[in-house]
Design a protein around this motif. Sequence first.
Motif, PDB file in Angstrom:
ATOM      1  N   GLY A 160       0.776  -1.229   0.000  1.00  0.00           N
ATOM      2  CA  GLY A 160       0.000   0.000   0.000  1.00  0.00           C
ATOM      3  C   GLY A 160       0.805   1.275   0.000  1.00  0.00           C
ATOM      4  O   GLY A 160       0.257   2.359   0.249  1.00  0.00           O
ATOM      5  N   LEU A 161       2.113   1.203  -0.291  1.00  0.00           N
ATOM      6  CA  LEU A 161       2.939   2.408  -0.322  1.00  0.00           C
ATOM      7  C   LEU A 161       3.115   2.909  -1.756  1.00  0.00           C
ATOM      8  O   LEU A 161       3.043   2.144  -2.720  1.00  0.00           O
ATOM      9  CB  LEU A 161       4.305   2.146   0.303  1.00  0.00           C
ATOM     10  CG  LEU A 161       4.326   1.689   1.760  1.00  0.00           C
ATOM     11  CD1 LEU A 161       5.759   1.654   2.283  1.00  0.00           C
ATOM     12  CD2 LEU A 161       3.452   2.575   2.635  1.00  0.00           C
ATOM     13  N   LEU A 162       3.365   4.206  -1.869  1.00  0.00           N
ATOM     14  CA  LEU A 162       3.629   4.840  -3.151  1.00  0.00           C
ATOM     15  C   LEU A 162       4.963   5.559  -3.066  1.00  0.00           C
ATOM     16  O   LEU A 162       5.237   6.270  -2.096  1.00  0.00           O
ATOM     17  CB  LEU A 162       2.523   5.837  -3.501  1.00  0.00           C
ATOM     18  CG  LEU A 162       1.107   5.247  -3.597  1.00  0.00           C
ATOM     19  CD1 LEU A 162       0.082   6.369  -3.734  1.00  0.00           C
ATOM     20  CD2 LEU A 162       1.004   4.284  -4.769  1.00  0.00           C
ATOM     21  N   GLY A 240       0.451   5.013   7.564  1.00  0.00           N
ATOM     22  CA  GLY A 240      -0.644   4.089   7.807  1.00  0.00           C
ATOM     23  C   GLY A 240      -1.518   4.425   8.990  1.00  0.00           C
ATOM     24  O   GLY A 240      -2.514   3.738   9.245  1.00  0.00           O
ATOM     25  N   LYS A 241      -1.176   5.489   9.740  1.00  0.00           N
ATOM     26  CA  LYS A 241      -1.977   5.858  10.914  1.00  0.00           C
ATOM     27  C   LYS A 241      -2.968   6.986  10.627  1.00  0.00           C
ATOM     28  O   LYS A 241      -3.616   7.487  11.528  1.00  0.00           O
ATOM     29  CB  LYS A 241      -1.040   6.274  12.060  1.00  0.00           C
ATOM     30  CG  LYS A 241      -0.152   5.146  12.575  1.00  0.00           C
ATOM     31  CD  LYS A 241      -0.971   4.068  13.263  1.00  0.00           C
ATOM     32  CE  LYS A 241      -0.082   2.979  13.860  1.00  0.00           C
ATOM     33  NZ  LYS A 241       0.729   3.462  14.994  1.00  0.00           N
ATOM     34  N   GLY A 242      -3.072   7.392   9.359  1.00  0.00           N
ATOM     35  CA  GLY A 242      -4.024   8.424   8.993  1.00  0.00           C
ATOM     36  C   GLY A 242      -3.396   9.803   8.882  1.00  0.00           C
ATOM     37  O   GLY A 242      -2.203   9.987   9.140  1.00  0.00           O
ATOM     38  N   PRO A 243      -4.202  10.804   8.474  1.00  0.00           N
ATOM     39  CA  PRO A 243      -3.699  12.176   8.368  1.00  0.00           C
ATOM     40  C   PRO A 243      -3.188  12.682   9.708  1.00  0.00           C
ATOM     41  O   PRO A 243      -3.727  12.325  10.755  1.00  0.00           O
ATOM     42  CB  PRO A 243      -4.920  12.969   7.894  1.00  0.00           C
ATOM     43  CG  PRO A 243      -6.097  12.114   8.249  1.00  0.00           C
ATOM     44  CD  PRO A 243      -5.630  10.707   8.141  1.00  0.00           C
ATOM     45  N   ALA A 244      -2.147  13.518   9.655  1.00  0.00           N
ATOM     46  CA  ALA A 244      -1.539  14.056  10.871  1.00  0.00           C
ATOM     47  C   ALA A 244      -1.980  15.505  11.063  1.00  0.00           C
ATOM     48  O   ALA A 244      -1.793  16.342  10.166  1.00  0.00           O
ATOM     49  CB  ALA A 244      -0.022  13.962  10.788  1.00  0.00           C
ATOM     50  N   LEU A 313       8.235   8.176   0.367  1.00  0.00           N
ATOM     51  CA  LEU A 313       7.209   7.146   0.419  1.00  0.00           C
ATOM     52  C   LEU A 313       5.999   7.675   1.171  1.00  0.00           C
ATOM     53  O   LEU A 313       6.137   8.326   2.212  1.00  0.00           O
ATOM     54  CB  LEU A 313       7.723   5.893   1.139  1.00  0.00           C
ATOM     55  CG  LEU A 313       8.877   5.117   0.506  1.00  0.00           C
ATOM     56  CD1 LEU A 313       9.276   3.958   1.410  1.00  0.00           C
ATOM     57  CD2 LEU A 313       8.499   4.606  -0.878  1.00  0.00           C
ATOM     58  N   VAL A 314       4.805   7.402   0.638  1.00  0.00           N
ATOM     59  CA  VAL A 314       3.565   7.718   1.326  1.00  0.00           C
ATOM     60  C   VAL A 314       2.675   6.487   1.319  1.00  0.00           C
ATOM     61  O   VAL A 314       2.885   5.560   0.530  1.00  0.00           O
ATOM     62  CB  VAL A 314       2.820   8.909   0.674  1.00  0.00           C
ATOM     63  CG1 VAL A 314       3.623  10.183   0.804  1.00  0.00           C
ATOM     64  CG2 VAL A 314       2.503   8.609  -0.791  1.00  0.00           C
TER      65      VAL A 314
END
Length: 348
Positions: A160-162, A240-244, A313-314
């Motif tokens: 799931g990374l880009l 992976g923990k969501g928007p910060a 990486l995101v």
Amino acid sequence: MLLKTLSEVNGTSGAEKEIRNTIRSEIALWVESTFIDKIGNLIAHKTEIKNTPKVLLTAHMDEVALMVTEITSEGFLNFRPVGGIDPRVLVSKPVKISGVNGVIGAKAIHLQKMQERQQALKLEQLYIDIGSKSKEETSKYVKLGDYAYFTTEFESLGHGLLKGKALDDRVGCYILTEILKKTFDLSLVAAFTVQEEVGLRGAKVAAYHLNPDFAIVLEGTVSAEMAHLEEEEDWVTELGKGPAISILDQTTLYNPQLIQQVVNLANHKKIPFQFRRGSSGGNDAGKIHISREGIPTLSINVPCRYIHSGVSLVNKADIENTIRLIEAILKAIPHDYNFGQENGGILK
């Protein structure tokens, strides 16, 4: 994928034309109007509804890069960074300057003295090699002031990374573009800003000119969940923990009341989120929130590993959840809200 296009287009501070034209073409069908201000910001008016708050969404277009400052007699290129780049990540990186391929070189380890091997290479010890033999030959292809860009190819990686270059802040540009394709019952304007990496310059102009009631900055921010760093203390954010959600950085102290309302909304909508656990760095919020009489501002960030380098990486899920959170915030803003109320709330 649009994010792939945005990542691979070049555009550093002061040279955002190509990325600006790409975004303008993408959003044309989804907004009422677009224009380019005198500093180069792309301004897009989505909707203008009377007696509703004017909300500004921003993301910066520029990326970190290198600028050619000298052509040596041997045909090599000396350079300086545009934006904050750690020289230690530059050695052997492929780059492109004015359509010409090159590689960042340095003295080989075999030729270094023991003392040199124990020290990190400095910027002055690096150069770009385009394979020419003389200053005259190099000058046919490259001139002083040309920009050198990393040539990273965008692709999926792992679970799931880009992977791509310039994800700070092309990921924010992508999210803002996707938001503009949706419908909201308020006055909404977007600013794709310039020159963030060299002093938040475009945002200062845009905020003063547009004078919104409320602003949200969409940004890619540092993520450093690595084995040799202490968890919580140094990781800042995690993929992976969501928007910060930003609380504090070097340019902005964010309103705790606004943050709490977003937290409550995220919990209600079951949108995963995290806090940006760090005070270093800054973003366009630093200029926006002190514009004119002051503008209530939030910064919602997508965690990025290896920020300000040739590749980042995101996490795809983080991007999707950031879109969900921004959409929820915009739909929760009441029409009759007075943003000047000290104890008021922006959300229903």
